[in-house]
Design a protein around this motif. Structure first.
Motif, mmCIF file in Angstrom:
data_model
loop_
_atom_site.group_PDB
_atom_site.id
_atom_site.type_symbol
_atom_site.label_atom_id
_atom_site.label_comp_id
_atom_site.label_asym_id
_atom_site.label_seq_id
_atom_site.Cartn_x
_atom_site.Cartn_y
_atom_site.Cartn_z
ATOM 1 N N VAL A 137 0.865 -1.171 0.000
ATOM 2 C CA VAL A 137 0.000 0.000 0.000
ATOM 3 C C VAL A 137 0.906 1.227 0.000
ATOM 4 C CG1 VAL A 137 -1.804 1.283 1.204
ATOM 5 C CG2 VAL A 137 -1.821 -1.235 1.225
ATOM 6 N N VAL A 138 0.905 1.956 -1.122
ATOM 7 C CA VAL A 138 1.817 3.077 -1.317
ATOM 8 C C VAL A 138 1.046 4.377 -1.131
ATOM 9 C CG1 VAL A 138 3.429 4.195 -2.915
ATOM 10 C CG2 VAL A 138 3.198 1.704 -2.913
ATOM 11 N N VAL A 139 1.608 5.280 -0.353
ATOM 12 C CA VAL A 139 1.025 6.600 -0.127
ATOM 13 C C VAL A 139 1.790 7.611 -0.966
ATOM 14 C CG1 VAL A 139 0.486 8.392 1.561
ATOM 15 C CG2 VAL A 139 0.344 5.973 2.204
ATOM 16 N N ARG A 140 1.076 8.404 -1.735
ATOM 17 C CA ARG A 140 1.704 9.412 -2.571
ATOM 18 C C ARG A 140 0.787 10.619 -2.668
ATOM 19 N NH1 ARG A 140 1.257 6.728 -8.615
ATOM 20 N NH2 ARG A 140 -1.013 6.878 -8.850
ATOM 21 N N PRO A 141 1.339 11.802 -3.047
ATOM 22 C CA PRO A 141 0.500 12.999 -3.151
ATOM 23 C C PRO A 141 -0.522 12.857 -4.272
ATOM 24 C CG PRO A 141 2.835 13.560 -3.045
ATOM 25 C CD PRO A 141 2.759 12.092 -3.254
ATOM 26 N N GLU A 142 -1.475 13.769 -4.260
ATOM 27 C CA GLU A 142 -2.469 13.795 -5.319
ATOM 28 C C GLU A 142 -1.817 14.143 -6.659
ATOM 29 O OE1 GLU A 142 -5.383 16.576 -4.149
ATOM 30 O OE2 GLU A 142 -6.130 15.397 -2.458
ATOM 31 N N ASP A 143 -2.512 13.847 -7.739
ATOM 32 C CA ASP A 143 -1.967 14.120 -9.069
ATOM 33 C C ASP A 143 -1.648 15.590 -9.259
ATOM 34 O OD1 ASP A 143 -2.147 11.466 -9.676
ATOM 35 O OD2 ASP A 143 -4.012 11.615 -10.817
ATOM 36 N N ALA A 144 -2.504 16.469 -8.750
ATOM 37 C CA ALA A 144 -2.278 17.908 -8.915
ATOM 38 C C ALA A 144 -0.976 18.336 -8.245
ATOM 39 C CB ALA A 144 -3.453 18.703 -8.349
ATOM 40 N N VAL A 145 -0.650 17.717 -7.120
ATOM 41 C CA VAL A 145 0.587 18.052 -6.405
ATOM 42 C C VAL A 145 1.792 17.420 -7.102
ATOM 43 C CG1 VAL A 145 1.803 17.864 -4.205
ATOM 44 C CG2 VAL A 145 -0.662 18.300 -4.234
ATOM 45 N N ARG A 146 1.644 16.177 -7.535
ATOM 46 C CA ARG A 146 2.776 15.471 -8.146
ATOM 47 C C ARG A 146 3.175 16.085 -9.471
ATOM 48 N NH1 ARG A 146 2.134 10.703 -9.890
ATOM 49 N NH2 ARG A 146 -0.145 10.518 -9.793
ATOM 50 N N ARG A 147 2.242 16.751 -10.151
ATOM 51 C CA ARG A 147 2.549 17.354 -11.448
ATOM 52 C C ARG A 147 3.033 18.802 -11.328
ATOM 53 N NH1 ARG A 147 0.719 13.923 -15.312
ATOM 54 N NH2 ARG A 147 -0.795 12.360 -14.635
ATOM 55 N N ASP A 148 3.044 19.351 -10.122
ATOM 56 C CA ASP A 148 3.520 20.717 -9.871
ATOM 57 C C ASP A 148 4.813 20.620 -9.076
ATOM 58 O OD1 ASP A 148 3.996 23.333 -9.167
ATOM 59 O OD2 ASP A 148 1.902 23.802 -8.781
ATOM 60 N N LEU A 149 5.954 20.935 -9.696
ATOM 61 C CA LEU A 149 7.244 20.753 -9.047
ATOM 62 C C LEU A 149 7.375 21.637 -7.808
ATOM 63 C CD1 LEU A 149 10.025 19.467 -9.050
ATOM 64 C CD2 LEU A 149 10.800 21.278 -10.588
ATOM 65 N N ASP A 150 6.911 22.884 -7.875
ATOM 66 C CA ASP A 150 7.040 23.786 -6.723
ATOM 67 C C ASP A 150 6.256 23.255 -5.530
ATOM 68 O OD1 ASP A 150 8.647 25.465 -8.218
ATOM 69 O OD2 ASP A 150 6.951 26.652 -8.960
ATOM 70 N N ARG A 151 5.049 22.784 -5.748
ATOM 71 C CA ARG A 151 4.243 22.244 -4.649
ATOM 72 C C ARG A 151 4.834 20.936 -4.130
ATOM 73 N NH1 ARG A 151 -2.004 22.171 -6.021
ATOM 74 N NH2 ARG A 151 -1.981 21.480 -3.831
ATOM 75 N N LEU A 152 5.443 20.187 -5.028
ATOM 76 C CA LEU A 152 6.043 18.922 -4.608
ATOM 77 C C LEU A 152 7.241 19.163 -3.694
ATOM 78 C CD1 LEU A 152 5.832 15.853 -4.971
ATOM 79 C CD2 LEU A 152 7.426 16.046 -6.885
ATOM 80 N N LEU A 153 8.010 20.231 -3.990
ATOM 81 C CA LEU A 153 9.173 20.534 -3.164
ATOM 82 C C LEU A 153 8.788 21.085 -1.794
ATOM 83 C CD1 LEU A 153 11.533 22.133 -5.853
ATOM 84 C CD2 LEU A 153 11.678 19.851 -4.840
ATOM 85 N N GLU A 154 7.520 21.495 -1.632
ATOM 86 C CA GLU A 154 7.061 21.973 -0.333
ATOM 87 C C GLU A 154 6.790 20.817 0.637
ATOM 88 O OE1 GLU A 154 3.658 24.310 -1.091
ATOM 89 O OE2 GLU A 154 4.750 25.940 -2.099
ATOM 90 N N GLY A 155 6.736 19.609 0.103
ATOM 91 C CA GLY A 155 6.512 18.472 0.970
ATOM 92 C C GLY A 155 7.656 18.283 1.950
ATOM 93 N N ARG A 156 7.368 17.622 3.076
ATOM 94 C CA ARG A 156 8.349 17.471 4.146
ATOM 95 C C ARG A 156 8.666 15.990 4.372
ATOM 96 N NH1 ARG A 156 9.136 21.969 7.417
ATOM 97 N NH2 ARG A 156 7.876 23.787 6.801
ATOM 98 N N VAL A 157 9.927 15.765 4.676
ATOM 99 C CA VAL A 157 10.403 14.438 5.043
ATOM 100 C C VAL A 157 10.919 14.519 6.474
ATOM 101 C CG1 VAL A 157 12.020 12.583 4.508
ATOM 102 C CG2 VAL A 157 11.026 13.941 2.652
ATOM 103 N N ASP A 158 10.181 13.907 7.391
ATOM 104 C CA ASP A 158 10.507 14.010 8.830
ATOM 105 C C ASP A 158 10.606 15.463 9.268
ATOM 106 O OD1 ASP A 158 10.574 11.255 9.045
ATOM 107 O OD2 ASP A 158 12.731 11.124 8.680
ATOM 108 N N GLY A 159 9.718 16.291 8.763
ATOM 109 C CA GLY A 159 9.654 17.691 9.154
ATOM 110 C C GLY A 159 10.563 18.606 8.372
ATOM 111 N N VAL A 160 11.420 18.059 7.507
ATOM 112 C CA VAL A 160 12.371 18.877 6.753
ATOM 113 C C VAL A 160 11.809 19.068 5.340
ATOM 114 C CG1 VAL A 160 14.729 19.055 5.869
ATOM 115 C CG2 VAL A 160 14.284 17.933 8.071
#
Length: 279
Positions: free
Chosen positions: A14-37
């Protein structure tokens, strides 16, 4: 992968990933956090074009260029591709090879070649036992190369190349093409056993066995004609087989009536000891 779903004898991740709108927008994708970073602090992002998948063979990257064969058979299409590749400037480190159906055709033709030789050996053994001679069977087997000439010419004239089905037809010709020669040689042998001279026996065989030989060949050709015309579903697979057999039957029938008697006379004439040569 958040978890795994157990389904009887297999586990589905079971894989968790952002919505298509987020995954296709590089700027919004870079706003995601990994362990708070923020992801933008962990990676350097740039846009580039890349293949969706990189297939490999023997640990080397490969690119497959596919095509369908319209006319001329697989061997003819592969020959045309190889001819086109000869004038192509290939960069260093790049290797071009014709594969796919060509490799399967090569394996099939090698297997059919072995079957062809085995058929010749079996026919020779049977004829040798029937005629009680080690030489006369070659007179009958002479019909095989005569049939091959017609099969190859028929395939070439109709635009079909040598493939697995036409190869099967050529193997079948080994058993069919010798029938006319067997009928004629057997009649000559029986006529000579009854006291007829060699040349007279050959001429009598030509007169007495002409009609049966022609009728046998014509009925075989007419029986294969619907297959050669490509009638019915899947006919494209059966057409080369029928054309090869029909072409081989035509030439073997015509040439057997002329070549086989001459070859028989040459062999039997050398082997005669008590009988004087015929004029």
């Amino acid at each position: 992968t958040a978890t795994e779903l157990s389904d009887v004898d297999r586990k589905v991740p079971v894989v968790v990933r952002p919505e298509d709108a987020v995954r296709r927008d590089l700027d919004r994708l870079l706003e995601g956090r990994v362990d708070g970073v923020p992801l933008s602090l962990l990676v350097e992002a740039r846009r580039a074009e890349a293949p969706a998948a990189i297939p490999r063979e023997d640990q080397r990257r490969t690119v497959a260029v596919t095509a369908d064969v319209v006319r001329g058979g697989l061997s003819g299409a592969a020959g045309a591709v190889e001819a086109a590749l000869e004038g192509l400037e290939i960069p260093p480190g790049v290797e071009v090879a014709v594969g796919g159906g060509r490799e399967e055709l090569g394996r099939s033709l090698r297997a059919l070649g072995f079957a062809f030789l085995l058929a010749l050996v079996l026919v020779y053994l049977i004829l040798g036992a029937q005629f009680e001679s080690a030489v006369l069977p070659f007179t009958v087997l002479l019909a095989v190369p005569l049939a091959l000439v017609g099969a190859i010419l028929a395939l070439g004239l109709t635009g079909h190349g040598l493939d697995t089905m036409s190869g099967i037809g050529i193997v079948v010709l080994v058993g069919i093409a010798v029938n006319d020669a067997i009928v004629k040689v057997d009649f000559v042998n029986r006529a000579r056993a009854e006291g007829l001279a060699l040349r007279a026996a050959i001429l009598e065989a030509g007169r007495a066995r002409l009609r049966p030989i022609v009728m046998t060949s014509v009925t075989t050709i007419l029986g294969l004609l619907p297959l050669a015309l490509g009638l019915g579903a899947g006919a494209e697979l059966r057409v080369p087989l029928a054309i090869a057999v029909i072409g081989g039957m035509v030439t073997s029938t015509v040439l057997t009536l002329i070549v086989v008697p001459l070859f028989y006379q040459a062999i039997a004439g050398r082997g005669r000891s008590a009988e004087s040569p015929d004029p």
